[in-house]
Design a protein around this motif. Structure first.
Motif, PDB file in Angstrom:
ATOM      1  N   GLY A 270      37.483  41.489  45.079  1.00 46.79           N
ATOM      2  CA  GLY A 270      38.505  42.122  45.906  1.00 46.79           C
ATOM      3  C   GLY A 270      39.884  41.556  45.635  1.00 46.79           C
ATOM      4  N   GLN A 271      39.974  40.247  45.436  1.00 48.41           N
ATOM      5  CA  GLN A 271      41.257  39.614  45.152  1.00 48.41           C
ATOM      6  C   GLN A 271      41.794  40.015  43.782  1.00 48.41           C
ATOM      7  OE1 GLN A 271      40.488  35.446  45.705  1.00 48.41           O
ATOM      8  NE2 GLN A 271      40.497  35.591  47.940  1.00 48.41           N
ATOM      9  N   VAL A 272      40.900  40.169  42.817  1.00 46.07           N
ATOM     10  CA  VAL A 272      41.339  40.594  41.482  1.00 46.07           C
ATOM     11  C   VAL A 272      41.947  41.988  41.542  1.00 46.07           C
ATOM     12  CG1 VAL A 272      40.557  41.232  39.174  1.00 46.07           C
ATOM     13  CG2 VAL A 272      39.728  39.117  40.232  1.00 46.07           C
ATOM     14  N   PHE A 273      41.261  42.923  42.193  1.00 44.80           N
ATOM     15  CA  PHE A 273      41.783  44.283  42.307  1.00 44.80           C
ATOM     16  C   PHE A 273      43.044  44.323  43.164  1.00 44.80           C
ATOM     17  CE2 PHE A 273      37.326  45.430  41.232  1.00 44.80           C
ATOM     18  CZ  PHE A 273      37.605  46.191  40.114  1.00 44.80           C
ATOM     19  N   TYR A 274      43.090  43.492  44.187  1.00 38.86           N
ATOM     20  CA  TYR A 274      44.261  43.408  45.057  1.00 38.86           C
ATOM     21  C   TYR A 274      45.490  42.981  44.251  1.00 38.86           C
ATOM     22  CZ  TYR A 274      46.987  41.977  49.203  1.00 38.86           C
ATOM     23  OH  TYR A 274      47.951  41.842  50.181  1.00 38.86           O
ATOM     24  N   GLY A 275      45.340  41.910  43.469  1.00 38.33           N
ATOM     25  CA  GLY A 275      46.447  41.434  42.651  1.00 38.33           C
ATOM     26  C   GLY A 275      46.893  42.459  41.636  1.00 38.33           C
ATOM     27  N   PHE A 276      45.930  43.170  41.052  1.00 42.28           N
ATOM     28  CA  PHE A 276      46.240  44.206  40.065  1.00 42.28           C
ATOM     29  C   PHE A 276      47.044  45.338  40.703  1.00 42.28           C
ATOM     30  CE2 PHE A 276      44.942  48.381  38.364  1.00 42.28           C
ATOM     31  CZ  PHE A 276      45.479  48.281  37.087  1.00 42.28           C
TER      32      PHE A 276
END
Length: 335
Positions: A270-276
């Protein structure tokens, strides 16, 4: 059971206190550079913000039942962040409005710390950016010693300069050496210009797990890729990457505004997609917009969707585990 729950909550509060202390110390370290460049006024602006946050905490714990908890440091952290995202010459009333609106709208109605949907510092800055654009986007030139007068109209000696973000927004290329970029010797938000200090603090906060590497790397890597594929400067890919990373409040926002766990996803995916998504939206705003603080507007949007990113993360984890389990079963059947 109640004893165990109380112990868990106590440990959680202790970790929050430690995290907030790390952030406060880090922002005080950043304040050294603006004080050197502009004099004592940045300290006064920050002190007014902190005082406003303390008063707001006292008042809101009376009127909001959900906020009747022991005083914590999160409001002070938010006030300090808002002060550092404003110009050093900003009128004192602007920081007061930013802190009051940020805490009153984004923190207390939702139950206070650990229950916020939107980051109070982002909402406070967005509010004053819309209400007082002449204040938020007027940056004094480095080495301009600012007086203590309450109003900009009383400070005729102020020399203003264009920030790198504003130059990029009109299709230009900032004439700033990399050395000056590292040391913060250019116009911009009070705490967002000293890149070397920000990078060192970001690394420190990542090591202390105040901000996660998934958020940081996914966001900054996306900015690098976007700047490479769609450069806004004509002087080479390296300049495009460097100026996109260092302009505006992007690096400051990644360092300090992504450290609030209540407003960001909790799962790794979730954090990876959020940052992206955060980085893509910031770069799109930069391409079609003309604000130095587009980061906070995008952050408020992604804050609202943080739980959806967690759901996406849980879904991917289940799919990966399910496929791994099916492969193991297929291998056993072949044997």
């Amino acid at each position: 059971m109640m004893v165990i729950l109380e112990m868990v909550e106590k440990e959680k509060n202790m970790s929050n206190k430690t995290k907030h202390l790390y952030l406060i110390i880090s922002m005080l370290a950043i304040l050294i550079v603006p004080v050197y460049l502009y004099g004592i006024r940045p300290i006064i602006v920050m002190a007014i913000g902190i005082g406003t946050a303390i008063i707001m905490d006292m008042i809101c714990r009376i009127f909001f039942k959900t906020a009747r908890k022991k005083f914590d440091l999160s409001s002070i952290v938010c006030a300090m962040a808002m002060a550092l995202m404003l110009p050093a010459c900003v009128d004192y009333y602007v920081i007061v409005v930013a802190v009051v609106t940020g805490l009153l709208i984004a923190k207390y109605p939702f139950g206070g710390t650990d229950h916020m949907i939107f980051h109070p510092a982002a909402l406070g800055l967005a509010t004053v950016a819309i209400s007082f654009p002449e204040q938020v986007f007027s940056f004094p030139a480095p080495q301009t010693k600012l007086g203590l007068a309450a109003s900009l109209n009383e400070q005729a000696q102020i020399i203003y300069s264009s920030s790198p973000a504003s130059i990029l927004n009109v299709g230009g290329t900032p004439k700033i050496s990399y050395f000056d970029l590292l040391l913060g010797n250019f116009a911009g938000a009070t705490g967002a210009t000293c890149i070397l200090v920000l990078v060192l603090i970001l690394l420190f906060l990542m090591v202390r797990k105040v901000v996660t590497y998934q958020l940081v790397f996914s966001c900054l890597a996306t900015v690098v890729i976007y700047a490479t594929l769609f450069p806004r400067v004509a002087t080479g890919t390296l300049n495009s990457i460097v100026f996109e990373l260092t302009s505006g409040i992007l690096l400051f926002g990644v360092t300090f505004l992504l450290s609030e766990p209540a407003t960001v996803p909790q799962t790794g995916f979730g954090q990876v997609f959020y940052g992206f998504v955060l980085a893509i939206c910031v770069m799109l705003f930069r391409t079609v917009g003309s604000l130095d603080v587009e980061f906070v507007f995008v952050l408020l949007f992604t804050n609202a969707l943080s739980k959806e990113f967690d759901k996406l993360g849980h879904f991917l984890v289940r799919r990966i585990k399910g496929e791994a389990s099916n492969q193991m079963k297929a291998g056993d059947s072949n044997i």
